[in-house]
Design a protein around this motif. Structure first.
Motif, PDB file in Angstrom:
ATOM      1  N   ALA A  11      43.308  79.818  48.585  1.00 12.90           N
ATOM      2  CA  ALA A  11      42.551  79.438  49.776  1.00 12.90           C
ATOM      3  C   ALA A  11      41.191  80.123  49.790  1.00 12.90           C
ATOM      4  N   ALA A  12      40.228  79.477  50.428  1.00 11.14           N
ATOM      5  CA  ALA A  12      38.843  79.925  50.345  1.00 11.14           C
ATOM      6  C   ALA A  12      38.564  81.208  51.105  1.00 11.14           C
ATOM      7  N   THR A  13      39.224  81.427  52.232  1.00 17.19           N
ATOM      8  CA  THR A  13      38.909  82.578  53.071  1.00 17.19           C
ATOM      9  C   THR A  13      40.060  83.569  53.112  1.00 17.19           C
ATOM     10  N   ALA A  14      39.718  84.811  53.442  1.00 15.80           N
ATOM     11  CA  ALA A  14      40.740  85.859  53.544  1.00 15.80           C
ATOM     12  C   ALA A  14      41.748  85.528  54.631  1.00 15.80           C
ATOM     13  N   GLY A  15      41.282  84.945  55.737  1.00 20.20           N
ATOM     14  CA  GLY A  15      42.184  84.599  56.827  1.00 20.20           C
ATOM     15  C   GLY A  15      43.197  83.544  56.425  1.00 20.20           C
ATOM     16  N   GLU A  16      42.758  82.556  55.645  1.00 20.07           N
ATOM     17  CA  GLU A  16      43.670  81.513  55.179  1.00 20.07           C
ATOM     18  C   GLU A  16      44.691  82.091  54.198  1.00 20.07           C
ATOM     19  N   ARG A  17      44.234  82.963  53.323  1.00 16.18           N
ATOM     20  CA  ARG A  17      45.154  83.591  52.370  1.00 16.18           C
ATOM     21  C   ARG A  17      46.181  84.450  53.105  1.00 16.18           C
ATOM     22  N   LEU A  18      45.714  85.175  54.103  1.00 19.00           N
ATOM     23  CA  LEU A  18      46.613  86.022  54.876  1.00 19.00           C
ATOM     24  C   LEU A  18      47.706  85.188  55.534  1.00 19.00           C
ATOM     25  N   TYR A  19      47.355  84.007  56.032  1.00 15.86           N
ATOM     26  CA  TYR A  19      48.333  83.154  56.704  1.00 15.86           C
ATOM     27  C   TYR A  19      49.526  82.899  55.787  1.00 15.86           C
ATOM     28  N   ALA A  59      53.717  92.822  64.899  1.00 18.59           N
ATOM     29  CA  ALA A  59      53.269  91.966  66.006  1.00 18.59           C
ATOM     30  C   ALA A  59      52.013  91.193  65.607  1.00 18.59           C
ATOM     31  N   ALA A  60      51.091  91.887  64.917  1.00 21.33           N
ATOM     32  CA  ALA A  60      49.866  91.229  64.467  1.00 21.33           C
ATOM     33  C   ALA A  60      50.179  90.169  63.417  1.00 21.33           C
ATOM     34  N   ALA A  61      51.136  90.468  62.523  1.00 18.80           N
ATOM     35  CA  ALA A  61      51.514  89.514  61.486  1.00 18.80           C
ATOM     36  C   ALA A  61      52.163  88.274  62.096  1.00 18.80           C
ATOM     37  N   ILE A  62      53.014  88.486  63.088  1.00 21.07           N
ATOM     38  CA  ILE A  62      53.662  87.359  63.750  1.00 21.07           C
ATOM     39  C   ILE A  62      52.626  86.488  64.462  1.00 21.07           C
ATOM     40  N   ASP A  63      51.602  87.110  65.025  1.00 23.84           N
ATOM     41  CA  ASP A  63      50.529  86.343  65.663  1.00 23.84           C
ATOM     42  C   ASP A  63      49.801  85.469  64.651  1.00 23.84           C
ATOM     43  N   VAL A  64      49.697  85.939  63.404  1.00 26.75           N
ATOM     44  CA  VAL A  64      49.017  85.171  62.359  1.00 26.75           C
ATOM     45  C   VAL A  64      49.703  83.825  62.151  1.00 26.75           C
ATOM     46  N   ILE A  65      51.034  83.817  62.091  1.00 25.39           N
ATOM     47  CA  ILE A  65      51.718  82.547  61.798  1.00 25.39           C
ATOM     48  C   ILE A  65      51.850  81.659  63.034  1.00 25.39           C
ATOM     49  N   ARG A  66      51.395  82.150  64.177  1.00 27.54           N
ATOM     50  CA  ARG A  66      51.318  81.283  65.353  1.00 27.54           C
ATOM     51  C   ARG A  66      50.080  80.388  65.293  1.00 27.54           C
ATOM     52  N   LYS A  67      49.154  80.714  64.402  1.00 24.03           N
ATOM     53  CA  LYS A  67      47.916  79.950  64.295  1.00 24.03           C
ATOM     54  C   LYS A  67      48.178  78.622  63.584  1.00 24.03           C
ATOM     55  N   PRO A  68      47.272  77.655  63.737  1.00 26.52           N
ATOM     56  CA  PRO A  68      47.442  76.363  63.042  1.00 26.52           C
ATOM     57  C   PRO A  68      47.478  76.554  61.530  1.00 26.52           C
ATOM     58  N   VAL A  69      48.181  75.663  60.862  1.00 25.47           N
ATOM     59  CA  VAL A  69      48.248  75.711  59.399  1.00 25.47           C
ATOM     60  C   VAL A  69      46.860  75.465  58.817  1.00 25.47           C
TER      61      VAL A  69
END
Length: 317
Positions: free
Chosen positions: A260-268, A170-180
């Motif tokens: 990608a520069a940040t962990a959040g961007e890489r995770l996406y 569920a958390a992973a699916i929420d990640v790809i709901r975020k903007p590119v």
């Protein structure tokens, strides 16, 4: 001409088309179906030459595929581009993207030496080699950019495996709901993974594997380096275990690649491609079993995917 099995047989119109692209005095003397592909029929054609020698070509045929014309145009364009680069890819001989001459859309190209290696043995040496090869691909600077990548997976199409860690998914699916995330574009293979990389490797020395070429450029596109890295990471995780998926991104950076520069961007990007795998686990597993990894049932691959998604969320989420 000899056929090793029925699947190796080249259809009459396609054979006539192939013959028109051979040199004078050459003829097809043998055909062999090559297994492991998912989207196309692939055959090796042995060509008898005028001097009594032989050479090989490879024929890719897309049967009943909705986007065959687009894929073949992209692949032929990529092969033409790579002919002048440091990346070893097949040479383009001919392409019939609309089946104007063949029964189905087809592409004829040169045959590269080597073989795909899907075994666990020798992986410690192959992963850095794969990373170095991908860095070289991303260093290609085409005069004309291929089309922008397309991400087909959405939060609504993800298939959560039975018995999976539902909170992590569920958390992973929420990640790809975020903007590119923003990114600097690169030339992408879009299906870079062990099944599309050829190695020269002796059975007695698997650690000495050397890449001889990269095949299947039908998905060539323009986009973030992270996307190619994420795809290879996901396939390594499913094929060899989640730890190898996590390892590949590290190997890519060690080889000089920039992510990608940040962990959040890489995770996406990592999560997006991992979740995309959820939609075709059965097809992936079947292809690997046909290639000799008989233990990789759909259920086994699903379990590895669950473990990998969970590991990504633990490490970067």
């Amino acid at each position: 001409m000899t056929n090793h099995d029925e699947a190796a047989t080249v259809r009459p119109l396609t054979m006539a088309w192939v013959n028109r692209h051979l040199a004078a005095g050459e003829r097809v003397v043998a055909t062999e179906a090559l297994h492991g592909g998912i989207t196309a029929e692939v055959r090796r054609l042995t060509i008898g030459t005028r001097d009594g020698g032989a050479r090989d070509l490879v024929l890719r045929t897309f049967v009943g595929m909705e986007h065959a014309e687009d894929w073949l145009n992209r692949e032929s364009g990529a092969l033409s581009l790579l002919a002048g680069s440091d990346v070893t890819a097949p040479g383009l001989v001919a392409v019939d993207p609309t089946a104007a001459h063949c029964e189905y859309p087809s592409l004829l190209m040169t045959h590269l030496p080597g073989r795909t290696v899907l075994a666990d043995e020798g992986l410690e040496a192959r992963v850095p080699a794969l990373a170095r090869q991908l860095v070289a691909i991303h260093a290609v600077r085409p005069a004309e950019r291929p089309r922008e990548y397309v991400a087909l997976t959405t939060a609504e199409t993800v298939v959560t495996p039975k018995g999976a860690d539902t909170a992590a998914w569920a958390a992973a699916i929420d990640v790809i709901r975020k903007p590119v995330p923003p990114y600097e574009g690169r030339f992408l293979h879009r299906d870079f993974q062990p099944g599309n990389v050829l190695f020269d490797v002796a059975p007695a020395a698997p650690a000495d594997a050397r890449i001889t070429g990269v095949v299947d450029w039908a998905g060539a596109a323009w986009g973030p380096a992270d996307l190619d890295v994420a795809h290879c990471s996901a396939i390594l995780a499913l094929l060899h275990g989640p730890a190898w998926g996590l390892r590949f991104a590290e190997a890519y950076e060690e080889a000089g690649g920039a992510l990608a520069a940040t962990a959040g961007e890489r995770l996406y990007w990592l999560v997006r491609d991992a979740l995309a795998s959820s939609e075709e686990v059965g097809v992936i597993a079947r292809s690997w079993r046909e290639s000799g990894r008989t233990e990789l049932t759909a259920r086994a691959v699903e379990q590895r995917l669950d473990a990998y998604v969970t590991a990504l969320m633990d490490a970067l989420g």
